[in-house]
Design an enzyme around this catalytic site. Sequence first.
Site, short mmCIF file in Angstrom:
data_model
loop_
_atom_site.label_atom_id
_atom_site.label_comp_id
_atom_site.label_asym_id
_atom_site.label_seq_id
_atom_site.Cartn_x
_atom_site.Cartn_y
_atom_site.Cartn_z
N LYS A 281 0.84 -1.20 0.00
CA LYS A 281 0.00 0.00 0.00
C LYS A 281 0.87 1.25 0.00
CE LYS A 281 -3.76 -1.97 2.82
NZ LYS A 281 -4.88 -1.84 1.90
N ASP A 292 -8.08 -3.03 10.15
CA ASP A 292 -8.50 -4.11 9.27
C ASP A 292 -8.99 -5.34 10.02
OD1 ASP A 292 -9.02 -4.46 6.60
OD2 ASP A 292 -7.12 -5.43 6.13
N ASP A 352 -2.70 -7.55 -1.67
CA ASP A 352 -3.48 -6.60 -0.88
C ASP A 352 -4.98 -6.92 -0.91
OD1 ASP A 352 -3.84 -4.46 0.82
OD2 ASP A 352 -4.02 -2.99 -0.80
N ARG A 356 -10.26 -11.39 1.66
CA ARG A 356 -11.12 -12.42 1.06
C ARG A 356 -10.48 -13.80 1.12
NH1 ARG A 356 -11.26 -9.19 -4.46
NH2 ARG A 356 -11.05 -7.56 -2.87
#
Length: 508
Positions: A281, A292, A352, A356
Site C-alpha cells: 500500500k 482491518d 493486498d 477475502r
Amino acid sequence: MMNLEVKNFPGKGDALIYFIAKEKLKNDAKLKQLDALTKGALSQKIKLHLFEAGADEMVSIEMVSPYKHIVLYGLGKTSSVTQATLRNAVANAVRFSETLRASSATFFYQEEFKHIPLFDLGKSLGIGASMGNYHFDKFKGKETLKKAHRLSHICIYIEKAIPKELQEGLAFGELIAKGMQTASNLVNEPASHIHPIELAELATKIADSSKEKISVQILEKAECKKLGMGAFLGVAQGSIQDPKFILLKYSPTTHDKRLKAKKICLVGKSITFDSGGLSLKPPGSMEDMKTDMTGGATVLGIFQVLATNPFSPHEVWGVLPACENMVSGGSMRPGDIVTALNGKTIEVLNTDAEGRLALADAVSYAEKYIKPDIMIDIATLTGACMVALGKDISGIFGNDKSFIKQFLEIAKIEGEEMWELPLYKPYAKFLKSDIADLKNIANAGGGGAITAALFIAEFVNKTKWLHIDIAGPSFRDKPSNGVVVKGGNGVGVASIINLLKNSKPYNP
C-alpha cells in the site's frame, strides 16, 4: 455511572437536558416551569437564538438554580422520534454537557418518548448515554488528561414508579454499549499492541467470564495447515506474528421447544495490520490499517455481551481468522497459488486483496465443521464499497432476499446505515483464472465490492449467508456524531445483537 431514579420535575443537579418537540415549544408546561425558574431568561434565549426545536437544535442557559446549566435539545416533530434518533440525541446531549464542563447530566422521562416501547426506550437511553460518554484515553498522558473534561455521572429521572421494562431496557442498552466499546477499543489500539495473540487472549478472557456459557478454541498454525487452510496461512506467512484461528461458541441457557432455535455463525475479518504485503500500500493508505480487524472486533464485542447476558435463544459461533499481512522474504508473492480448505485453488494476483483469502477459509471451515443455519461475515473488505456508498454506509450482499430484507429492517431500527448491493453473478466470470480455479482480484473495470462478495460466495454452498462490507463506517475520521464516535465505533454490534435476540424465535 448511570442511574434511574424517581424524582419530581425539575429535580436538581449540574446540567439538565430537556428534550422538546417542535410542536410543543410554545405550550409545554414543564418548559414554562423552567422559564419561570430562570425568571424569563430561558424564553429570551430561545427568542435570541431563533430556537425552533428542530431536530438536533440546542440552546443552553447557565448559572441558574437548581441546575448550573439547562440545555434545551430539539427533537423535531414527535412523530419523527425513533429509537435511533433518540439515542443519537442523548449521545450528543451528553457530549455537549462535557463542553459545558458539567460534572453530571440529568434527563427526564418525557411524553415525547411514550410511543416507543419501554424496553426499547430504556435500551436507547442506555446506548446513547454510554456512547456519548465514551473516550479512548489509554495512551494519553496525565497532562493531556488533566485538560480533558469528563462527566462523572448521568441521571435519568422519572416522576412515577419506574417500570420494570424501562429498567431492564436501560441495563441492556448499557451492556450493548459496552460491547460496542469493546470493539471500539480494539480498533483504536495501535497494531504495536494488538496482534493475533491478543485477540486470542481476549476471546479466552470473554469465555472465562461467561460462567461456561461460552467456550473457546484457538487453532494454531500447525493445525490450520493440517486442515488445509492454505489461503489464510498464505496471508499470514510474511509476518513474524503467528496466526490464530479463533473459535467461540455460545450455548443458550434455555431450550424452549416453541423456539425456532438456530445455529448462527459470525465470521469477522481479523487482519490486525494490513501493509498490503508485496503489493504494498502507499503510505497514506497504510496509516489506518490497524482497523482491518474491525470485523473480528465486532464479533468479540457481541460475545462480550453474550458472556454477561445470555439473551439469545440461538447457538452462536464466532470465527476470527486472525493474522497480519506483512512484507518479508517469506511473504506470499503475486502469482502464487494457494489451496483453500474446501479444495479450491486461488491464483493470488494481488496480495493486498488478502481479506477475502482469510475469509475463504473461515467460511469454508464454518460450512464444513459448524454447519450453521445462518452465517454473517463482517469485514473491512473493499475500498470500492466506499466509492459506491461513502464512509457512512455499509454494503450488504447475500444469497437470501428475505434475510437481507429482515436484516436491513433491523439495521434501520438500530440506526446503522446499510444498503443492499447486488450479488451480480455475471461478474463471477471475471474471477476465473487460467491456471487455477479462481483468482483473488477481478479485471472487471469496476464493481470491486461486488466481485469481492462473489469471491466469498464461492466458498458458501448451502448456508443462508450475509456479507457486510464495513470498509467505510468501520473508522470515523470526523468528529463524533450521535452514537457513532470518532475512530472505532462498534459498527454492526447493535444490529447483530438485535438479530440474535429477536430473529423469528417462535414457531408460527
